[in-house]
Scaffold this motif. Structure first.
Motif, PDB file in Angstrom:
ATOM      1  N   ASP A  81       0.839  -1.197   0.000  1.00 54.53           N
ATOM      2  CA  ASP A  81       0.000   0.000   0.000  1.00 54.53           C
ATOM      3  C   ASP A  81       0.875   1.249   0.000  1.00 54.53           C
ATOM      4  O   ASP A  81       0.602   2.225  -0.698  1.00 54.53           O
ATOM      5  CB  ASP A  81      -0.916  -0.017   1.221  1.00 54.53           C
ATOM      6  CG  ASP A  81      -1.907   1.134   1.221  1.00 54.53           C
ATOM      7  OD1 ASP A  81      -2.365   1.540   0.143  1.00 54.53           O
ATOM      8  OD2 ASP A  81      -2.224   1.635   2.316  1.00 54.53           O
ATOM      9  N   GLN A  85       0.711   4.250  -2.655  1.00 57.12           N
ATOM     10  CA  GLN A  85       0.407   5.613  -2.208  1.00 57.12           C
ATOM     11  C   GLN A  85       1.495   6.590  -2.654  1.00 57.12           C
ATOM     12  O   GLN A  85       1.197   7.693  -3.102  1.00 57.12           O
ATOM     13  CB  GLN A  85       0.271   5.656  -0.681  1.00 57.12           C
ATOM     14  CG  GLN A  85      -0.923   4.925  -0.146  1.00 57.12           C
ATOM     15  CD  GLN A  85      -2.227   5.573  -0.548  1.00 57.12           C
ATOM     16  OE1 GLN A  85      -2.285   6.675  -1.076  1.00 57.12           O
ATOM     17  NE2 GLN A  85      -3.315   4.874  -0.325  1.00 57.12           N
ATOM     18  N   GLY A 112      -0.432  -7.791  -1.163  1.00 56.92           N
ATOM     19  CA  GLY A 112      -1.309  -6.624  -1.140  1.00 56.92           C
ATOM     20  C   GLY A 112      -2.785  -6.950  -1.168  1.00 56.92           C
ATOM     21  O   GLY A 112      -3.626  -6.059  -1.271  1.00 56.92           O
ATOM     22  N   TRP A 115      -5.119  -4.802   1.334  1.00 54.15           N
ATOM     23  CA  TRP A 115      -5.279  -3.367   1.091  1.00 54.15           C
ATOM     24  C   TRP A 115      -5.973  -3.111  -0.243  1.00 54.15           C
ATOM     25  O   TRP A 115      -6.773  -2.174  -0.358  1.00 54.15           O
ATOM     26  CB  TRP A 115      -3.971  -2.596   1.226  1.00 54.15           C
ATOM     27  CG  TRP A 115      -2.989  -2.706   0.095  1.00 54.15           C
ATOM     28  CD1 TRP A 115      -1.891  -3.512   0.031  1.00 54.15           C
ATOM     29  CD2 TRP A 115      -2.991  -1.949  -1.120  1.00 54.15           C
ATOM     30  NE1 TRP A 115      -1.224  -3.328  -1.151  1.00 54.15           N
ATOM     31  CE2 TRP A 115      -1.881  -2.366  -1.882  1.00 54.15           C
ATOM     32  CE3 TRP A 115      -3.818  -0.970  -1.660  1.00 54.15           C
ATOM     33  CZ2 TRP A 115      -1.581  -1.842  -3.133  1.00 54.15           C
ATOM     34  CZ3 TRP A 115      -3.526  -0.444  -2.902  1.00 54.15           C
ATOM     35  CH2 TRP A 115      -2.413  -0.884  -3.629  1.00 54.15           C
ATOM     36  N   ARG A 119      -9.489  -1.109  -0.496  1.00 53.01           N
ATOM     37  CA  ARG A 119      -9.513   0.141  -1.255  1.00 53.01           C
ATOM     38  C   ARG A 119     -10.436   0.088  -2.476  1.00 53.01           C
ATOM     39  O   ARG A 119     -11.125   1.061  -2.790  1.00 53.01           O
ATOM     40  CB  ARG A 119      -8.109   0.510  -1.707  1.00 53.01           C
ATOM     41  CG  ARG A 119      -8.032   1.815  -2.499  1.00 53.01           C
ATOM     42  CD  ARG A 119      -6.619   2.150  -2.898  1.00 53.01           C
ATOM     43  NE  ARG A 119      -5.743   2.207  -1.760  1.00 53.01           N
ATOM     44  CZ  ARG A 119      -5.557   3.280  -0.991  1.00 53.01           C
ATOM     45  NH1 ARG A 119      -6.192   4.397  -1.264  1.00 53.01           N
ATOM     46  NH2 ARG A 119      -4.726   3.245   0.024  1.00 53.01           N
TER      47      ARG A 119
END
Length: 171
Positions: A81, A85, A112, A115, A119
């Motif tokens: 993540d 980001q 991942g 996340w 998301r």
């Protein structure tokens, strides 16, 4: 066609990037030049498409200060993540005529998984546009193996090979 346009396609490691680079030769060879050293297609207009990897957590800093109007993550669930980001901040434009786009593909699993699911999938209706707190939009576009008839028709044994995987990998 804007010569300032820059795109980048990420995979987590270079070996995983090779297939995309190989496939890109089928798509771009007739109207762009490939630079092997910087793994970049330069189109006649001057715009560029780079291929990159971000193997280690700190590799994200290799792209700090760059500007890309198109950013793609192939198999985003392979990234942390924190990498996502940080890298998505490099998706920006200094030319208001060039829109900024970020795209990602994913499969279940990998480091991942949680996340990405939180998301992009949890509490999201497929094919609906959602805005986050920053005003960025996203859409979950689900796909099953049967949604790719070309693959199924050209390789009828593919599904059987998938079914032969251990249960955890098959899921």
């Amino acid at each position: 066609s804007n010569p300032l346009y820059r795109g980048i396609i990420f995979r987590r490691t270079f070996p995983r990037l090779r297939e995309i680079i190989d496939r890109s030769f089928q798509w771009f060879k007739s109207f762009a030049q490939y630079g092997k050293n910087d793994r970049c297609w330069t189109f006649n207009s001057g715009c560029k498409l780079f291929f990159a990897h971000c193997q280690y957590e700190e590799s994200k800093y290799d792209y700090q200060g760059h500007e890309y109007q198109y950013m793609a993550f192939d198999q985003i669930e392979e990234f942390t993540d924190s990498q996502y980001q940080f890298l998505k901040i490099q998706a920006r434009t200094s030319d208001d005529k060039i829109p900024v786009r970020i795209r990602a593909t994913a499969n279940p699993g990998n480091l991942g998984h949680l996340w990405v699911k939180r998301r992009f999938i949890d509490n999201k209706e497929p094919m609906k546009v959602y805005k986050d707190d920053l005003g960025l939009t996203s859409m979950f576009i689900p796909a099953k193996v049967w949604d790719n008839p070309t693959l199924i028709n050209n390789d009828p044994m593919y599904v059987k090979r998938l079914e032969s995987l251990p249960e955890q990998d098959r899921k």
